[in-house]
Design an enzyme around this catalytic site. Sequence first.
Site, PDB file in Angstrom:
ATOM      1  N   SER A  19      54.445  51.832  34.923  1.00 58.51           N
ATOM      2  CA  SER A  19      54.024  52.737  35.994  1.00 58.51           C
ATOM      3  C   SER A  19      55.227  53.359  36.667  1.00 58.51           C
ATOM      4  O   SER A  19      56.299  52.741  36.757  1.00 58.51           O
ATOM      5  CB  SER A  19      53.203  51.963  37.036  1.00 58.51           C
ATOM      6  N   TYR A  33      51.846  45.462  42.945  1.00 59.41           N
ATOM      7  CA  TYR A  33      51.480  46.148  41.701  1.00 59.41           C
ATOM      8  C   TYR A  33      52.737  46.609  40.961  1.00 59.41           C
ATOM      9  O   TYR A  33      52.890  46.376  39.760  1.00 59.41           O
ATOM     10  CB  TYR A  33      50.573  47.339  42.005  1.00 59.41           C
TER      11      TYR A  33
END
Length: 363
Positions: A146, A171
Amino acid sequence: MKILVTGTAGFIGYHLTKKLLQRGDEVVGLDNINDYYDQNLKYARLNELGINKEDIEAELLSSSTINSTKYSNHKFIKANLEDTETINRIFQEEKFDAVCNLAAQAGVRYSLENPHAYIQSNIVGFLNILEACRNFDVKNLSFASSSSVYGLNKSQPFKTIDHTDHPVSLYAATKKSNEMMAHSYAHLYGICTTGLRFFTVYGPYGRPDMAPMLFTDAILNNREIKVFNHGDMSRDFTYIDDIVDGVIKVIDNPAKPIETSSSLNADFDKNLPLDKSTASYKIYNIGNNAPIKLMDFINTLEKAIGKEAKKNFLPMQDGDVKSTYADVSDLINDFEYKPNTILENGIKKFVKWYKEFYEIKGK
């Protein structure tokens, strides 16, 4: 090629699976269909692949195999990545040529509320994928990282040689962990491993927890949209078709080790650039390479919908970053990758799908 795609009920996973099936690959899809967001949307994606909700719910065992009614080269298994026994059984029975791991607990903001879900899915689950690749001789692994790994990095555009040691959400920390775990398995066991740092993806069947869906729903229903950092933000919005093209190029071209004067089994070569390794390992940014200001994005969405948004300007939210901007020069150099969907066209396609899918009329 026989490919396992995890997260196949997800946004990117669905589009990738469909494209692979259409070109003739054999695809086994895996997803746990969790309730992080509307499960009906996930079932709708699966239905487009010929996997019916009724068939999934009819199975007494969550890990049963369901054959597609649309594609003879596709089947689906409902399972959790963290279920070690089931993952091992699937790998043993199916004998994959390649794995694309897109399944993960997604969402920066949700990681503030439910951190344990991220450790189980993104860390434990990813370890199970790595171990299964090692134990069942799968040498071609690609996986979703990501753009959030760049965290507090101020350098723009983000480059894979930039330091990513200051994540601002759990995350992001789990995705950075995935990259390091993958490198160790590439080094130790010769698994050709490629990580993809996705930048903001949008398009039909998109995630309802992301801005395009949230904003469109609010505008059509006369609710305020939340504009964080008072609108002073930008994102490298990338249309889904451009993302899928890049992922397939990576699947078709497994990472290769960098030839050096030292042994390929040596430790990481400190004389190599930061994004190179003597292991068969590679990290790519995958984005549009052209950040869009948040207010410009909203204006484009308003024009496509034909309605002005009611805006609630708010401060920056914890765990968020002001700007993302992908340097995709490595993908361009290695695979001649170049996203070509301009924002106006991508948003028009998205809004058209949204109105048809949710049966919006006269708004």
